[in-house]
Design a protein around this motif. Structure first.
Motif, mmCIF file in Angstrom:
data_model
loop_
_atom_site.group_PDB
_atom_site.id
_atom_site.type_symbol
_atom_site.label_atom_id
_atom_site.label_comp_id
_atom_site.label_asym_id
_atom_site.label_seq_id
_atom_site.Cartn_x
_atom_site.Cartn_y
_atom_site.Cartn_z
ATOM 1 N N LEU A 1 -10.059 -62.638 -13.560
ATOM 2 C CA LEU A 1 -10.794 -62.331 -12.340
ATOM 3 C C LEU A 1 -11.212 -60.861 -12.314
ATOM 4 O O LEU A 1 -12.343 -60.521 -11.952
ATOM 5 N N VAL B 1 -12.354 -60.135 -4.880
ATOM 6 C CA VAL B 1 -13.378 -60.995 -5.474
ATOM 7 C C VAL B 1 -14.178 -61.699 -4.388
ATOM 8 O O VAL B 1 -15.410 -61.831 -4.482
ATOM 9 N N HIS C 1 -15.223 -59.537 -12.553
ATOM 10 C CA HIS C 1 -15.840 -59.154 -11.280
ATOM 11 C C HIS C 1 -15.824 -57.661 -10.963
ATOM 12 O O HIS C 1 -16.717 -57.178 -10.254
#
Length: 231
Positions: free
Chosen positions: A91, A63, A95
């Motif tokens: 996450l 990330v 992403h």
């Protein structure tokens, strides 16, 4: 020419040679550059030679690189290829473009629920432990068909195929035999007729065994060391 660019060209030559040896079109095999532990500048170096797909094993590190290269986001394709725990699914969903390491329905459900509506569906591969290696993640081959059917029904996800990371083999013939098991499972699931669309991605093969993987039908090889160097 930088070392990374030179290495990329050597890896592409290996892929082409392996495809010709297997009677395959080199365009049928994609290269995923595994950039774990290397910084955004190494990714940018590979991008300068046309590489667009990158794999990350560690979610937080991945990330950080995605954000560092945000200005070029539309030109890049980011794959999560490492283990995904429940506390990291958001996450990944927010992403990454692909996640190749789904091995539980719970993780797939969370990814589906947390994938932002404004993004395209998250592309998913199921990680299968084809050789039963005790140190390898992945679901058992006999459970793959059921999970594939379940994942294919989830919104905001698109099931693309299977991924495997077998234990190192002693030689080319042994490596081909193990990869052939993943190919057979891939074909079996596609023939089952339970999926809304056939899977098109068989992710197997790394620096040491990409030739054997291509011989056995891989459509995507994940190469890190041969491009970026030792870790």
């Amino acid at each position: 020419m930088t070392t990374i660019v030179r290495n990329l060209q050597l890896v592409r030559d290996r892929i082409t040679t392996a495809c010709f040896a297997a009677g395959r079109d080199p365009a049928s095999v994609r290269l995923l550059a595994v950039s774990k532990t290397f910084g955004a500048e190494a990714v940018a170096d590979a991008m300068s030679d046309g590489q667009r797909a990158f794999g990350e094993n560690y979610i937080a590190e991945g990330v950080a690189k995605i954000l560092a290269l945000q200005a070029r986001r539309s030109a890049l394709e980011w794959h999560c290829i490492g283990p995904v725990q429940s506390n990291k699914t958001r996450l990944v969903a927010e992403h990454f473009d692909w996640v190749q390491s789904v091995d539980r329905l719970k993780i797939a459900q969370r990814l589906s629920e947390q994938r932002p509506a404004q993004l395209p569906p998250l592309q998913v591969c199921l990680q299968v432990n084809v050789d039963g290696g005790s140190n390898k993640a992945g679901l058992a081959p006999q459970d793959a068909l059921e999970l594939a059917q379940q994942v294919a029904q989830l919104p905001r996800l698109t099931l693309r195929g299977l991924m495997s990371i077998p234990e190192p083999a002693i030689n080319f013939v042994a490596a081909c035999a193990v990869h052939a098991r993943a190919r057979a499972l891939f074909d079996q699931i596609n023939r089952s007729g339970v999926l809304p669309a056939p899977m098109d991605t068989l992710s197997m093969g790394m620096t040491a065994d990409l030739e054997a993987a291509i011989h056995s039908g891989s459509t995507l090889v994940r190469v890190g060391t041969a491009i970026f160097g030792g870790r």
